[in-house]
Design a protein around this motif. Sequence first.
Motif, short mmCIF file in Angstrom:
data_model
loop_
_atom_site.label_atom_id
_atom_site.label_comp_id
_atom_site.label_asym_id
_atom_site.label_seq_id
_atom_site.Cartn_x
_atom_site.Cartn_y
_atom_site.Cartn_z
N PRO A 136 31.09 -48.31 -77.66
CA PRO A 136 31.04 -49.88 -77.71
C PRO A 136 32.69 -49.35 -77.54
O PRO A 136 32.75 -51.06 -77.34
N THR A 137 34.07 -48.75 -77.43
CA THR A 137 35.03 -49.06 -77.08
C THR A 137 35.24 -48.90 -75.84
O THR A 137 36.42 -48.44 -75.08
N ASP A 138 34.19 -48.29 -74.34
CA ASP A 138 34.88 -48.09 -73.97
C ASP A 138 35.08 -48.95 -72.58
O ASP A 138 34.91 -50.79 -73.49
N ALA A 140 35.14 -52.04 -69.65
CA ALA A 140 33.39 -52.99 -69.41
C ALA A 140 33.07 -52.24 -68.29
O ALA A 140 31.50 -51.66 -67.76
N GLY A 210 20.56 -55.21 -82.36
CA GLY A 210 21.53 -55.43 -82.75
C GLY A 210 22.24 -55.35 -81.01
O GLY A 210 23.99 -55.12 -81.38
N PHE A 211 21.56 -55.03 -80.55
CA PHE A 211 22.34 -54.45 -79.56
C PHE A 211 21.15 -54.59 -77.94
O PHE A 211 20.68 -54.27 -78.05
N ASP A 212 22.86 -54.62 -77.32
CA ASP A 212 22.01 -55.45 -76.09
C ASP A 212 22.89 -54.74 -74.84
O ASP A 212 23.34 -55.49 -74.06
N ARG A 214 24.43 -53.17 -71.44
CA ARG A 214 24.16 -53.57 -69.62
C ARG A 214 24.04 -52.26 -69.48
O ARG A 214 24.39 -50.94 -69.51
N LEU A 248 21.06 -56.62 -68.58
CA LEU A 248 21.46 -56.51 -69.39
C LEU A 248 19.46 -55.65 -69.99
O LEU A 248 18.62 -56.24 -69.30
N SER A 250 17.75 -56.68 -72.39
CA SER A 250 16.85 -57.95 -72.83
C SER A 250 16.48 -58.83 -71.55
O SER A 250 15.40 -58.91 -71.69
N GLN A 251 16.91 -58.60 -70.66
CA GLN A 251 16.60 -59.23 -69.13
C GLN A 251 15.87 -58.76 -68.62
O GLN A 251 14.70 -59.01 -68.08
N SER A 292 22.17 -48.25 -76.90
CA SER A 292 23.46 -49.49 -77.70
C SER A 292 24.04 -50.19 -76.83
O SER A 292 24.29 -51.14 -76.99
N HIS A 293 25.08 -49.04 -76.12
CA HIS A 293 25.99 -49.73 -75.97
C HIS A 293 26.34 -50.07 -74.07
O HIS A 293 27.14 -50.71 -73.84
N VAL A 296 28.50 -49.55 -67.16
CA VAL A 296 28.79 -50.32 -66.09
C VAL A 296 29.55 -49.27 -64.87
O VAL A 296 30.87 -49.34 -65.75
N HIS B 99 33.83 -55.18 -81.20
CA HIS B 99 32.76 -54.86 -80.06
C HIS B 99 31.87 -53.69 -80.97
O HIS B 99 31.07 -52.78 -80.29
N PRO B 102 27.41 -54.72 -84.87
CA PRO B 102 25.91 -54.59 -84.09
C PRO B 102 25.98 -56.42 -84.23
O PRO B 102 27.04 -56.91 -84.68
N LEU B 103 24.96 -57.33 -82.91
CA LEU B 103 25.21 -58.61 -82.94
C LEU B 103 25.87 -59.30 -82.62
O LEU B 103 26.21 -59.66 -81.25
N HIS B 106 27.26 -57.84 -79.05
CA HIS B 106 27.05 -58.55 -77.77
C HIS B 106 27.00 -59.45 -77.62
O HIS B 106 27.16 -60.47 -76.40
N ARG B 109 30.21 -60.40 -76.14
CA ARG B 109 30.38 -59.90 -74.29
C ARG B 109 29.63 -61.14 -73.71
O ARG B 109 29.97 -61.44 -72.88
N LEU B 115 36.57 -55.60 -73.87
CA LEU B 115 37.17 -55.04 -74.94
C LEU B 115 38.92 -55.59 -74.87
O LEU B 115 39.09 -55.35 -73.54
N ASP B 120 40.05 -52.93 -68.55
CA ASP B 120 39.29 -54.42 -68.84
C ASP B 120 40.59 -55.62 -68.58
O ASP B 120 40.57 -56.68 -68.00
#
Lengths: 328, 273
Positions: A136-138, A140, A210-212, A214, A248, A250-251, A292-293, A296, B99, B102-103, B106, B109, B115, B120
Amino acid sequence: MSPVTRTVLVTGISRHIGARLASVLAADPAISRVIGVDTVPPTSLTRDGGAQLNPLGRVEFVRVDLRSADIAQVIAAADIDTVVHMSLMSGPAGSRPAMKEHNVIGTMQLLAACQRSETVRRVVVRSTTAVYGSSPTDPAVFTEDSEPVEVPHTGYGKDAFEVEGYVRGYARRRPDVVTTTLRFANFIGPKVDSPLTRYFRAPILPTVLGFDPRLQFVHEDDGVEVLRRAALDDHPGVFNVAGDGVLLLSQCLRRARRFWIPVPAPAFRFLGEGARALGRMDFTPDQLALMSHGRVVDSGKLADEFGWVPKFTTASAFDDFLQTRSTR
Amino acid sequence: MNAEELLTFAARRISGRYEVDEFGYDAELNDKVILELLRPLYRHWFRVETIGLHNLPPDGALVVANHSGTLPVDALMLQVALHDEAGRAVRLLGADLVHRLPLLGHLSRKTGHTLACKEDADRLLRKGELVGVFPEGFKGIGKPWSQRYKLQRFGRGGFVASAIRAGVPIVPCSIVGAEEIYPKIGELRLPARLLGLPYLPITPLFPWFGPLGLVPLPSKWLIEFGEPIRSDEVDPAEADDPMVVFELTDQVRETIQRSLNALRLRRGPAFFL
């Protein structure tokens, strides 16, 4: 630019991209010999092709286990000048230790043989963007010189990370040899068989609640083309290879018109283990992190050096995959 | 949106045929749904007024704002302000805590946040985006009621270094009103530590009234954009020089503090009776 007689060695030709690359190189009159090695004979082109009698053309197949020292004899005997190392396995066909041995020890043996060789002057290695890990702290977007925030500590990403370490060591010891490392985003396309394509072919898809993430894809056609270009010309360095843009998850699911069920991360891991036990899918912890994360990468360096960009964007590559999936 | 537009919008969303940028920013979702939900809060609850919109340069810039209010409502209101009053999509740099969740991670974003890290910030500024940052971070947003409108330390000045590297102007932004939405009069230290949160506030309404305590107090807000501070006069190579970075950081901080003081006087009492 390149010498008249060219002999190319391709490892890992029993699998789809390796076989396609070998046949493309064999069709090039500028190359005198293409030698393909793997532990099993290539089948992926004949399996669904059917019409083609000998799709691999003049590719000479040699059955070699990369983990043994036999590869050195193949390289010594054939005056090979270009090595394309494709045999990194993304998912365990058998057990995880066997996969690791195949990936890491196989690369060590191959590079050891290349280091001894007087004829090898170009080495191309297929790697993966999984070397950047997924957290999560990557940042983008990863560029080639980004350090992973969390070094991948399992599976494919870890293997590739270690393989790249050996490639860097080799490049240091043999500065006269041009080494190209291509970090591919997830391959996708009509005939790609990977943990991710198997996932998207499933009737009902679990996602991590809770995760979408890229995601990025590279179409198999583009993968073959960039490997071909790297095999034919000098492009020293490390390059990210991904289709333009992102999708994403979801897409992807909406485009695929599949049902999906968001499940909490521990349940997702449990389902993954179950699917793995059934041999259906492979959801290792690094896959869970990706789902999860996400991840890109920036492929700008590739475009600058090769003067070429992938024909398929991430979205069009995924759509092409979906089109052929539905007609299967 | 009329009925037809709504239908094509829904069809596009359901089929997944919309664009998301490499940071995960879903401009359509943000403009048509998220900002729409925030607008009543912006217009009618906080009655936000903006000042100095002409100070926003037409191209890329770094908007640096004060941070307060226990929950980052000020960030969202700044986003509505820039979208509705200036027609600009602002890309906010957020804490890694957000970040990790959960929920929320994203969702943030999708609304164009990313972040707060060097890579970034540099990448967004290079692309000519309007980037927003709250350098006080948790020290600012979680400060007690007694410290209201007193700017906290501005981190390590990473935002200034990014602006220098990109050669973009820094727009000082002062937000008055957010301090009063959840006056933090105490802290629940142990539960916060157990939950891994930087703080868990006690406000006049929270936790006594449960979820009702999450309703922000209807304070009057003013958002002022100050005159841009040039960073392109500094050689990009000096982005690594701590002295240069600290000086510029202080200049930005003092500008915002001065304008906060003036803005508070101009607004008068936070709550009209």
